[in-house]
Design a protein around this motif. Structure first.
Motif, short mmCIF file in Angstrom:
data_model
loop_
_atom_site.label_atom_id
_atom_site.label_comp_id
_atom_site.label_asym_id
_atom_site.label_seq_id
_atom_site.Cartn_x
_atom_site.Cartn_y
_atom_site.Cartn_z
N UNK A 261 0.83 -1.19 0.00
CA UNK A 261 0.00 0.00 0.00
C UNK A 261 0.88 1.25 0.00
N UNK A 262 0.50 2.19 -0.87
CA UNK A 262 1.21 3.45 -0.95
C UNK A 262 0.36 4.53 -0.30
N UNK A 263 0.95 5.18 0.70
CA UNK A 263 0.26 6.27 1.37
C UNK A 263 1.12 7.51 1.18
N UNK A 264 0.83 8.25 0.10
CA UNK A 264 1.69 9.37 -0.31
C UNK A 264 1.79 10.46 0.75
N UNK A 265 0.78 10.59 1.61
CA UNK A 265 0.83 11.64 2.63
C UNK A 265 2.12 11.57 3.43
N UNK A 266 2.61 10.34 3.63
CA UNK A 266 3.78 10.19 4.49
C UNK A 266 5.08 10.25 3.72
#
Lengths: 326, 436
Positions: A152-157
């Motif tokens: 999973x990619x969570x760009x916010x971080x």
């Protein structure tokens, strides 16, 4: 060979060595922190600017200092070079600035982030950052993206260190992964959210210094400091099969590559080992993985606590009595 | 009016076309170079001329050329940087669209001097019509035997290509330009290696500004010494200045280096004074990146002398009271101009154009824009002004490429010289100049 002095400590290294590599050879006391450099990935480094150092003497031949701070991961040593890392106020000041920039759009959602406890950004801000934030602007916000079934990619971080891009470029075939957009709109993307179909794609999780790329088979299963890391191996037809299994009780919650003292994996491992081999019977356990003393992961398992000082009877007073006296 | 070297024939009707250009002394430098000079002679003449890079940094061109690595069997490239995107700068557009053959001629002579057999003109996407003008000029040059195989029977071969960019400011940074030219995302490379060692396709490459390459023509024609005789100190020759803002006669002027700033602003030969005879408030002397200076500081040096239009004089006093000649984008502001509003425009530009590779520039440029927006909106505090100062100081010098510095300097100089304006925005509690 070139002789280089970093924070007063001298070492002789081969020509072509970078300042950062030389500093790591001297030891962790003088090694600058890194967020984007990764010794196993070619052309990595130079982006995050956390490893900036001051070159106070260019070389024996040309002793002039360098006018600007330089990225130690991308600057090679010269014979007679003198470098200031922690001993330079300019460096600590610039580094503090870099940490602030890296945190500017970072959600600081550590309490719900799987990376917490083994996050390089956490360590960096603890060691070099400020306790306060000076921004109240809205932070960047992206939808979470599933890159295939496992990642999973969570760009916010994301701090845009480019390590995962280099992994996709260098150890997987047929890259479908890169950076789109510019400036603070830049984001890691897999080109219309393509899954990365590749045996080694899971390594993007290991190289990610923050919680932007996480293992979906492990998400929210446990905080890392409640799991026990143990070195293990198996006969794997694809990779070396040398891994760390993270156990809770007898269950293997996740599998990662083995990391060295700089937080870099020793060998990249395949997706089968990482995501699909989670029975204890699949693995030959070698024993506990060495964990850095200052890591929170060590706190629960390996740190030797000193025996608390024995208290005299006078020191032991019920709390209630104190409160009454007040 | 001073001597003109680049725009001397600008007034001649039809100078855009090959025949007129040729009959007015065009392509003589190519004839002279290829038939009578060795490549190293030309490099020597350029060194003698004292020519400095006209793109903004002012690095001595002859020295840059002599750094070019020349390994056996490896091609070398000359790339012309026509990605002119610095706000306030439009001299290259003028030169290329008015006298395209001057650039083509300069490219041939310079390529010969550097031993390049393939050269490129990288031009920004917004200049598409200029690219078409250049394409036409290049086609004419091919037809007349100035480009292609065995030029003038000397055995020298050269192909010249025009590449249109996507219109990114960052592609004016030479390594980002090379990346873009190679067909990749235009991100600046981490240096070293410098292009002189490993540039385009990993080969030794020289990247020069349009005006720099055009200046090679008069240097070869008349000799380096005669070029060096013009100008003052280490600022030799002539310089194209793009004058804009609150002046009576905006436009591109070719000046001899060393005229006074006062003359340039007020003389009829140049800007013709301030629009509506208002008072001069400030000048950005070399494109949006260089520090802005208030009227008194731009007209006189800290030593009390008249400031001159030259690299040295403009930078006298360092950043405390000086600025830079930069690309020659001369922006004049009258007494009614809001420095804060103007700064917001610049800062928004750098935020938009930051490539996003390195953290200080990626995050810092955006942060500065947000803070300035807040201040303009009337919600700022004195602490925000201090914070702006802090942010720019953390960007400057700590980035991969000069875009970080370019974003930091305008902020620093605006606060340094016009702090009271920021304070009045902050203390008035509401915006005098609401943002459109």
């Amino acid at each position: 060979m070139a002789k280089i002095t970093i924070d007063g400590k001298t070492i002789e290294v081969a020509d072509g060595t970078t300042i950062l590599q030389a500093a790591r050879m001297i030891g962790p006391d003088v090694a600058p922190p890194t967020m984007c450099y990764y010794s196993k990935l070619k052309t990595s480094g130079g982006y995050c600017r956390t490893c900036l150092v001051e070159v106070s003497k260019g070389s024996e031949k040309d002793p002039r200092p360098m006018p600007k701070l330089v990225a130690s991961c991308r600057t090679t040593v010269m014979d007679g070079m003198e470098v200031k890392n922690n001993s330079s106020e300019k460096v600590t000041d610039a580094r503090k600035g870099v940490v602030e920039f890296l945190l500017l759009n970072h959600p600081l959602d550590c309490p719900v982030c799987d990376q917490a406890g083994e996050c390089h950004l956490q360590d960096l801000s603890y060691e070099h950052g400020s306790a306060k934030t000076r921004t109240d602007f809205e932070r960047r916000n992206f939808e979470k993206i599933n890159i295939g079934n496992y990642i999973q990619l969570h760009m916010n971080r994301c701090i845009l260190c480019y390590r995962c891009v280099k992994v996709a470029d260098q150890i997987t075939d047929g890259r479908v992964h890169g950076v789109i957009n510019r400036g603070d709109h830049a984001e890691i993307s897999t080109y219309i959210e393509n899954a990365i179909e590749n045996d080694f794609s899971g390594n993007v999780i290991d190289v990610c210094p923050v919680g932007a790329l996480t293992d979906k088979t492990f998400r929210f299963k446990s905080r890392v400091w409640f799991t026990k890391p143990e070195n293990a191996h198996r006969d794997c037809p694809t990779c070396s099969g040398k891994v760390v299994v993270w156990k809770k009780g007898d269950d293997i919650l996740r599998v990662t590559g083995r990391k060295d003292q700089w937080g870099e994996v020793e060998e990249f491992i395949c997706n089968t080992c990482r995501f699909e081999t989670k029975k204890t019977s699949d693995w030959t356990i070698e024993g506990p993985s060495p964990i850095n003393n200052h890591s929170v992961i060590s706190a629960n398992h390996y740190e030797v606590f000193e025996k608390p000082q024995e208290l005299t009877i006078n020191q032991i007073r019920p709390l209630a009595i104190d409160q009454n006296n007040d | 009016m001073g001597k003109k070297l680049l725009l001397a024939n600008d007034h001649i009707p039809g100078i855009q076309s090959y025949d007129v250009y040729r009959s007015n002394g065009g392509y003589l430098s190519v004839e002279k170079a290829l038939k009578t000079l060795k490549p190293e002679d030309i490099v020597e003449e350029v060194k003698k001329s004292g020519l400095r890079g006209r793109g903004g940094a002012g690095f001595p061109t002859g020295m840059k050329w002599s750094f070019l690595a020349k390994p056996e069997g490896v091609p070398r490239y000359l790339v012309c940087n026509a990605d002119e995107s610095e706000p306030g700068t439009f001299k290259d557009r003028y030169l290329m669209s008015r006298i395209p053959h001057l650039l083509v001629e300069g490219m041939i002579t310079s390529s010969y001097a550097l031993g390049a057999n393939t050269s490129y003109i990288y031009i920004r996407g917004e200049y598409y019509y200029v690219a078409q003008i250049l394409e036409k000029a290049i086609a004419e040059a091919y037809q007349n035997g100035w480009l292609g195989q065995n030029i003038l029977g000397t055995g020298y071969n050269l192909d010249l290509h025009v590449q249109v960019g996507g219109g990114a400011y960052i592609c004016g940074e030479e390594t980002a330009l090379l990346e873009s030219l190679e067909g990749k995302r235009g991100n600046p490379r981490i240096k070293p290696p410098f292009p002189a060692i490993a540039g385009l396709y990993g080969c030794p490459t020289v990247v020069n500004n349009v005006e720099t390459i055009a200046a090679v023509v008069p240097i070869v024609n008349d000799g380096g010494d005669s070029y060096a005789a013009i100008g003052i100190g280490k600022s030799t020759g002539t310089k194209l200045i793009s004058a804009s803002g609150h002046i009576k006669k905006p436009g591109v002027y070719e000046i001899e280096m060393g005229i006074t700033v006062e003359e340039f602003i007020y003389s009829e030969a140049y800007c013709g004074g301030i629009l509506n005879n208002k008072k001069l408030k400030a000048v950005v002397a070399g494109g949006s990146s260089v520090p802005i200076l208030p009227a008194d500081k731009i007209l006189t040096t800290p030593a009390g002398e008249k400031r001159l239009m030259s690299y040295e004089s403009l930078s006298e006093g360092g950043f405390a009271s000086g600025t830079m000649l930069g690309s020659g984008g001369f922006i004049v502001m009258d007494e009614d101009t809001s420095i804060v509003e103007n700064l917001y425009t610049f800062t928004r530009f750098y935020h938009h154009e930051s490539c996003g590779q390195c953290s200080p520039c990626r995050e810092g440029t955006a942060w500065m824009e947000k803070l300035l927006h807040k201040i303009l909106d009337g919600h700022g505090t004195l602490a925000d002004v201090d914070l702006l100062w802090e942010i720019q100081s953390k960007i400057e010098g700590n980035t991969i490429c000069p875009l970080g510095d370019a974003a930091a300097w305008p902020v620093a100089s605006a606060i340094r010289h016009f702090r009271s304006e920021f304070e009045s925005f902050v203390s008035n509690g509401n915006a005098k100049h609401p943002i459109n």
